[in-house]
Scaffold this active site. Structure first.
Site, PDB file in Angstrom:
ATOM      1  N   PHE A   1       0.708  -1.107  -0.019  1.00 38.33           N
ATOM      2  CA  PHE A   1      -0.198  -0.072  -0.212  1.00 38.33           C
ATOM      3  C   PHE A   1       0.778   1.308  -0.167  1.00 38.33           C
ATOM      4  O   PHE A   1       1.603   1.599   1.042  1.00 38.33           O
ATOM      5  CB  PHE A   1      -0.646   0.169   1.137  1.00 38.33           C
ATOM      6  CG  PHE A   1      -1.928   1.412   1.226  1.00 38.33           C
ATOM      7  CD1 PHE A   1      -3.024   1.157   0.597  1.00 38.33           C
ATOM      8  CD2 PHE A   1      -1.611   2.508   1.773  1.00 38.33           C
ATOM      9  CE1 PHE A   1      -3.809   2.148   0.263  1.00 38.33           C
ATOM     10  CE2 PHE A   1      -2.176   3.640   1.723  1.00 38.33           C
ATOM     11  CZ  PHE A   1      -3.511   3.656   1.087  1.00 38.33           C
TER      12      PHE A   1
ATOM     13  N   ASP B   1       9.686   3.041   1.587  1.00 33.39           N
ATOM     14  CA  ASP B   1       8.499   3.990   1.968  1.00 33.39           C
ATOM     15  C   ASP B   1       8.339   3.600   3.607  1.00 33.39           C
ATOM     16  O   ASP B   1       7.673   2.901   4.052  1.00 33.39           O
ATOM     17  CB  ASP B   1       7.468   3.261   1.177  1.00 33.39           C
ATOM     18  CG  ASP B   1       5.948   4.033   1.400  1.00 33.39           C
ATOM     19  OD1 ASP B   1       5.868   4.920   2.330  1.00 33.39           O
ATOM     20  OD2 ASP B   1       4.935   3.853   0.853  1.00 33.39           O
TER      21      ASP B   1
ATOM     22  N   LYS C   1       3.173  11.542   6.826  1.00 29.77           N
ATOM     23  CA  LYS C   1       2.508  11.519   8.097  1.00 29.77           C
ATOM     24  C   LYS C   1       3.157  12.074   9.456  1.00 29.77           C
ATOM     25  O   LYS C   1       2.860  13.303   9.570  1.00 29.77           O
ATOM     26  CB  LYS C   1       2.209   9.685   8.351  1.00 29.77           C
ATOM     27  CG  LYS C   1       1.263   9.290   7.225  1.00 29.77           C
ATOM     28  CD  LYS C   1       0.869   7.799   7.583  1.00 29.77           C
ATOM     29  CE  LYS C   1      -0.002   7.129   6.552  1.00 29.77           C
ATOM     30  NZ  LYS C   1      -1.190   7.860   6.238  1.00 29.77           N
TER      31      LYS C   1
END
Length: 426
Positions: A146, A233, A274
């Site tokens: 994801f 990531d 984030k």
């Protein structure tokens, strides 16, 4: 209804249902305040937050240092675009590159934007530095990944709910099983056109799928031996969430920022988002050394809001909090407690089969099918008891509280979780 009138949860949910696109399926809880590890709904009920906005709120809700930096900068200068310099961006770029040990940073806003940026940099590097023929570069990804929901990213997703009826899809990607070094080596050697390997050190949306201890280190070694860029990531796993500054740090025990100890695996390209802002503002970043980042020239990539003064001020404050409050160390300590106590319960459980994770990124696998509503019903019951969590992949519940949580608070939450699971024992 006046915007100043207080509304009920039912009214707020009805408004979203009528006027908003139905692209999410939230728990029926309407929040309007947060502080530290807690959030409150519009009726005033208090909850432990065990999702942390998908790990964006690692530093806790409304951290005063982060909010203060945001307010102070917002009252001075918010946006110039990159058509002009501003007095905060260069300071932030120096700060963040030194913090993570890279030469350069390309600032963006969201995690998906940062992933897209990394893919573009990797391809351009492949054509201009590695000598791959233009339009022939391939990037290896993993099943169950994801990385966002843009058109390019869903092109290499194997989540049919994210993909179906959004084609045609972008070519140039090879997908292999996650945590499979043999498959990676075979894929790297399958073509002279392999440019990079994009991977999550822990697959969050896949259910906190934690790979073998040596997977990241071996994957980097294969990439290095074949002149393939290793792209990490760390949008969800980074910024102290897994008990180290970055998940690629392994079992690093650095006291504050990265000191590149023996367990550290430095990516060629690092993607952050984030918690880079502590959840206060959209901030993401792509970091790389000069040999890679310098392929990007003026006009070839950018964002109107990327690198704006507010984002720069907020990100520096957010990273200060991580170091000043030893959040990686706290996540490491509390994560061990969580997995040990939940693991002991699971030994005799019929409703839960497994707890896994690292630091304070953890998941419990529920003994039912992905199509069942058991995990959802457990989360609904948890909410009734004052703890918010959400299922992923149907039968897995992710637990990721803010890293400012205390041991006493964690043990209170463990009691709530175990007590709730016992109600669902078969």
């Amino acid at each position: 209804m006046s915007v100043l009138e207080k509304m009920s949860s039912a009214e707020a949910i009805a408004l979203e249902d009528k006027y908003g696109a139905h692209n999410y399926h939230p728990l029926p809880v309407v929040l309007n305040r947060g502080e530290g590890v807690y959030v409150w709904d519009v009726e005033g009920k208090k909850y432990y937050d065990f999702l942390s906005a998908y790990s964006a709120v690692n530093q806790g809700h409304c951290h005063p240092k982060i909010v203060g930096a945001m307010v102070e900068q917002a009252q001075t200068l918010t946006l110039t675009s990159r058509a002009f310099y501003n007095d905060k961006l260069g300071v932030y770029e120096k700060y963040v590159t030194e913090y993570f040990g890279f030469d350069k940073v390309l600032p963006m806003n969201t995690g998906a934007e940062a992933v897209e940026t990394a893919l573009k940099i990797c391809r351009k590097w492949a054509y201009e530095k590695k000598g791959i023929n233009e339009n022939e570069a391939q990037i290896i990804v993993c099943d169950g990944n994801f990385h966002g929901r843009t058109t390019t990213i869903i092109s290499f997703s194997n989540d049919e709910n994210a993909r179906k009826n959004f084609g045609p899809y972008t070519a140039g990607f090879i997908s292999i099983p996650y945590d499979d070094i043999d498959a990676l080596e075979k894929a790297v050697n399958s073509s002279k056109n392999i440019a990079g390997f994009l991977v999550e050190p822990i697959q969050g949306e896949a259910g906190v799928y934690t790979p073998s201890e040596d997977f990241i280190k071996k994957a980097k070694a294969i990439c290095e031996a074949n002149n393939v860029l290793f792209i990490a990531d760390e949008v969800q796993t980074g910024i102290a969430r897994t008990g180290s500054l970055l998940a690629v740090c392994g079992n690093c025990s650095c006291e504050n920022k990265c000191e590149k100890q023996a367990t550290y695996t430095q990516p060629d390209i690092l993607i952050l988002g984030k918690a880079l802002s502590g959840g206060a503002y959209p901030v993401s970043a792509v970091l790389a050394n000069d040999a890679i980042m310098n392929v990007i020239k003026p006009g070839q990539h950018g964002s109107t809001f990327g690198g704006n003064p507010v984002a720069a001020a907020v990100a520096m404050a957010a990273l200060d909090v991580v170091s000043d409050e030893n959040l990686a160390q706290n996540a490491r300590k509390l994560g061990n407690i969580f997995r040990e106590e939940i693991g002991n319960y699971i030994k005799t459980s019929t409703i839960a089969t497994l707890v896994r994770g690292k630091g304070l990124l953890n998941a419990i696998v529920i003994n039912d099918t992905e199509e069942s509503e058991t995990a959802w019903n457990i989360c609904m019951r948890l909410a009734e008891k004052g703890l918010l969590a959400k299922p992923t992949h149907g039968n897995i519940i992710r637990f990721a509280p803010p890293l400012v949580m205390t041991e006493a608070q964690l043990k209170d939450c463990i009691a709530i979780i175990i007590g709730t699971l016992k109600e669902f024992e078969k």
